[in-house]
Design a protein around this motif. Sequence first.
Motif, PDB file in Angstrom:
ATOM      1  N   UNK A 117       0.829  -1.207   0.000  1.00 22.99           N
ATOM      2  CA  UNK A 117       0.000   0.000   0.000  1.00 22.99           C
ATOM      3  C   UNK A 117       0.863   1.257   0.000  1.00 22.99           C
ATOM      4  N   UNK A 118       1.957   1.215   0.779  1.00 22.70           N
ATOM      5  CA  UNK A 118       2.874   2.353   0.793  1.00 22.70           C
ATOM      6  C   UNK A 118       3.486   2.571  -0.591  1.00 22.70           C
ATOM      7  N   UNK A 119       3.878   1.437  -1.220  1.00 25.17           N
ATOM      8  CA  UNK A 119       4.430   1.545  -2.573  1.00 25.17           C
ATOM      9  C   UNK A 119       3.387   2.086  -3.542  1.00 25.17           C
ATOM     10  N   UNK A 123       3.633   5.371  -5.501  1.00 21.02           N
ATOM     11  CA  UNK A 123       3.473   5.376  -6.963  1.00 21.02           C
ATOM     12  C   UNK A 123       2.352   6.315  -7.378  1.00 21.02           C
ATOM     13  N   UNK A 124       1.257   6.310  -6.582  1.00 20.69           N
ATOM     14  CA  UNK A 124       0.143   7.215  -6.889  1.00 20.69           C
ATOM     15  C   UNK A 124       0.569   8.670  -6.773  1.00 20.69           C
ATOM     16  N   UNK A 131       1.506  13.685 -13.418  1.00 22.24           N
ATOM     17  CA  UNK A 131       0.334  14.224 -14.107  1.00 22.24           C
ATOM     18  C   UNK A 131       0.292  15.747 -13.988  1.00 22.24           C
ATOM     19  N   UNK A 132       0.584  16.246 -12.771  1.00 21.06           N
ATOM     20  CA  UNK A 132       0.625  17.699 -12.584  1.00 21.06           C
ATOM     21  C   UNK A 132       1.722  18.321 -13.447  1.00 21.06           C
ATOM     22  N   UNK A 133       2.882  17.636 -13.481  1.00 23.01           N
ATOM     23  CA  UNK A 133       3.987  18.152 -14.291  1.00 23.01           C
ATOM     24  C   UNK A 133       3.627  18.133 -15.766  1.00 23.01           C
ATOM     25  N   UNK A 134       2.988  17.023 -16.213  1.00 20.09           N
ATOM     26  CA  UNK A 134       2.576  16.942 -17.622  1.00 20.09           C
ATOM     27  C   UNK A 134       1.535  18.008 -17.937  1.00 20.09           C
ATOM     28  N   UNK A 135       0.607  18.215 -17.000  1.00 20.04           N
ATOM     29  CA  UNK A 135      -0.404  19.252 -17.207  1.00 20.04           C
ATOM     30  C   UNK A 135       0.246  20.633 -17.306  1.00 20.04           C
TER      31      UNK A 135
END
Length: 475
Positions: A117-119, A123-124, A131-135
């Motif tokens: 779950x931590x991984x 990862x999330x 995703x923020x960087x791509x946006x």
Amino acid sequence: IAELRNKWFFILLPGITLVIIFTLILSFRLSKPLAKLRNAVSEVGKGKLDTRVKIESRDEIGELGNYFNQMVENLEKTTTSIDGLEREITNRMQVEEKLLRVQAELEARVAERTDALMDLRKASEELSDRADDLEKRNKEIILMGQMINLMQSCQLLDEAYTVFAQTIKQLFPNDSGALFVFRSSRNLLEAAAVWGKTQPEAMSFIPDDCWAMRLGRDHCVADVATVLKCRHVGDAVEAYLCVPMTAQGEMLGSLYLMRDYGDMTQSAKTWLEENQLLVHSITEQIGLALGNIKLRETLRHLAIHDPLTGLFNRRFMEESFDREFLRSKRKNSPIGIIILDIDHFKRLNDTFGHEAGGAVLRELGSLLQRCVRGSDIACRYGGEEFVIILPEASLEVTLERAEHIREQVKHLNVIHAGTPLETINISAGVAVFPDHGKTYEIILHAADIALYQAKKSGRDRVCVAGFDGDADSKV
């Protein structure tokens, strides 16, 4: 005494014999049961708890055997109970061991799932950050594309600087900076666009004040104490970036981006790493766009200007006539036209040579640029003839301007090859729309007739077009 001793011996001998006999009998009767009891005890000691003593009498030996049997029976029951308890304890211990193993396995699984779950969470978070960087990058690409499209549509550099300033504020909302471009003399860089809450320390500087301009490459400063600092950067600036701007191999200027004071959301090094690539890309695109605009301006300047005098050429004059006549009709305002010609220009050429004639044309072109208003259009019509279009100028204003130019020409001091040339005179014809015609062709023809009349009347004079095709002379 001896007799007495013998007498008592014979008296006691039968009794002693009876006692011995009785003792032997009693011993025989007791030894057999006791032997059985001893054997039974031995068997019980070996763990045979089902051993019992056979009761053959009801005397003390029988009671002892009975007690022994009861004791063994109780011992058997106790042993059975203990065995059951041991088995129960063993079973419980086995169950506990199994539970401990299961617990350990569950804890291991929980730990594995927790790690998983931590991984997954990590990862999330990474995916979210990506995703923020791509946006963010997508937004930057869209803004850059819009900026380049707009700049490619700009006809003037000032328009391009305005587009740049509006876009760069969206690309770097938390930072400040400026776009510096060379003056035409190329000895000084001036701020063409500025954005952000912190103004640059210097709004203009010489090229040697900027390390990026000296080195011809990006100059990144995360710590002013360890890296050479440009002289145009203020003392309070902690981190900044200078990127030289080039186009077609020509240095056009520099893009300066500085980290605003008090911005501690990230380290200076991280700030530079995140912004350098974007600033470099923007500078490349801006350089190309500005280079194209300058090239178009140069080509347009060459297309509409006379290379000798620097005045507008005949092609631009005709375009201006169309534009100004439409505006004049819309606003119901007049347009003044002056046609002027250098007197005895052929004689000057024959006497001093064509180079001298070219020098006279250049000086006259410079004079006309100084004598006209910003809205006026001075053109070289051809040869030694010039046309001046004066929007919203009445006949009186046009005539006054023509007389002023005629007088100023006389004061021209043209020197060629170290030799002063003779005094220059001009003749001019004046016409006004709509007084002298309804189209620019008619107005121009009327002014041309007035110029011919000035030449015919003795030169060095201004004539106004008549309403009947003739011209009035004004000396």
